[in-house]
Enzyme design. Structure first.
Site, short mmCIF file in Angstrom:
data_model
loop_
_atom_site.label_atom_id
_atom_site.label_comp_id
_atom_site.label_asym_id
_atom_site.label_seq_id
_atom_site.Cartn_x
_atom_site.Cartn_y
_atom_site.Cartn_z
N VAL A 189 43.21 46.34 30.75
CA VAL A 189 43.31 46.93 32.26
C VAL A 189 41.93 47.32 32.77
O VAL A 189 41.66 47.88 34.12
CB VAL A 189 44.46 48.16 32.32
CG1 VAL A 189 45.49 47.74 31.96
CG2 VAL A 189 43.82 49.37 31.33
N SER A 190 40.87 47.23 31.94
CA SER A 190 39.60 47.60 32.83
C SER A 190 38.83 46.72 33.51
O SER A 190 39.20 45.46 33.33
CB SER A 190 38.66 48.02 31.43
OG SER A 190 37.19 47.94 31.88
N CYS A 191 38.30 47.18 34.56
CA CYS A 191 37.52 46.11 35.36
C CYS A 191 36.35 45.41 35.01
O CYS A 191 35.96 44.46 35.42
CB CYS A 191 37.37 46.74 36.90
SG CYS A 191 38.71 47.16 37.57
N VAL A 192 35.58 46.10 33.94
CA VAL A 192 34.47 45.54 33.51
C VAL A 192 34.95 45.09 31.72
O VAL A 192 34.38 44.82 31.08
CB VAL A 192 33.47 46.43 33.25
CG1 VAL A 192 33.04 46.56 34.75
CG2 VAL A 192 33.75 47.80 32.69
N MET A 234 35.74 37.27 33.89
CA MET A 234 36.83 37.63 33.10
C MET A 234 38.13 36.99 33.32
O MET A 234 38.98 36.93 32.20
CB MET A 234 36.74 39.08 33.04
CG MET A 234 35.60 39.94 32.42
SD MET A 234 35.84 41.65 32.69
CE MET A 234 36.87 42.01 31.53
#
Lengths: 103, 157
Positions: free
Chosen positions: A100-103, B34
């Protein structure tokens, strides 16, 4: 929902992530990977091992940066081995939740 | 483009040189990679500070003329205030595992994102190839940039 993966009934989310890591095994990983068009080799297993180990230690999915720093997994290798969405694909194969992280 | 068609390519322009202006574009570019989305990052004007060896480590938060900071402009102008705010923000970002700018550029490049500088700005600031970080993929005219961005989305920051 439930799905038969590698002859085993496992419970997954609508996006195909396992909801219970204890239902994961190497055969399950191989089949999930092949559905993603990936044939697992030593490099993939190193990534899977680190993801599971780190998740068990911290309770969180590591970031790509942490994988490089703590797991010694180069970002280039990660993208080469799990192309087009590396962290999401690697987590799916490793039986972990969606990152769920943006990075 | 139909409503549910997924994005295949983004070209992000970073035009300003403060910390809070550079990071959003970098996070968007990295986030695109990503997700398996092709990413081009085009640095222009002071945004180029993010990819020049001399400045990429010294980018600061703007404490003057930045009402969202919540401190009066005169206080923001006190010497050291910008460095103070910058260090605070860097610390918070580090906790979220958001890398410092040079490492972030390397990460995006390793992830297959492309890094470009704007020719007009390079000429204006009299910069040479050796002034840029090694991840620079090229110096482009605006026309080149549009060619590269063709068929994808353009984001200006």
């Amino acid at each position: 929902m439930e799905k038969l993966i590698a002859g085993q009934k496992v419970s997954i989310t609508s996006e195909g992530y396992l909801t219970d890591l204890s239902q994961w095994n190497k055969e399950v990983a191989i089949e999930i990977a092949s559905e993603l068009g990936i044939s697992l080799n030593e490099g993939h297993w190193k990534i899977i091992d680190f993801l599971q180990k780190d998740f068990k230690q911290t309770g969180k999915i590591p970031t790509i940066r942490r994988m490089k720093k703590e797991g010694n997994i180069s970002t280039k290798d990660l993208y080469d081995l799990f192309p087009e969405g590396p962290l999401m694909k690697a987590c799916k194969v490793a039986g972990l939740t969606k990152p769920v992280s943006c990075v | 483009m139909s409503e549910n068609e997924s994005i295949k390519k983004v070209s992000i322009i970073i035009s300003k040189g403060s910390l809070e202006s550079i990071y959003p574009g970098l996070i968007m570019a990295n986030g695109a990679r990503m997700k398996g989305i092709e990413a081009n990052v085009f640095f222009t004007f002071f945004g180029m500070d993010a990819i020049t060896k001399k400045k990429m480590n010294k980018v600061k938060v703007a404490t003057v003329g930045n009402p969202a900071m919540g401190i009066p402009t005169l206080v923001g102008a006190i010497p050291g205030m910008s460095s103070f705010a910058t260090n605070m923000m860097k610390k918070q970002m580090d906790e979220l595992d958001i890398p410092p700018i040079p490492e972030f550029i390397e990460m995006i490049s390793d992830a297959g994102g492309k890094i470009y500088a704007c020719l007009a700005s390079v000429d204006m600031f009299k910069l040479k190839d050796e002034d840029f970080c090694e991840q620079l993929d090229g110096v482009l005219t605006v026309g080149d940039f549009y060619d590269l961005a063709a068929g994808g989305q353009i984001i200006f920051t």
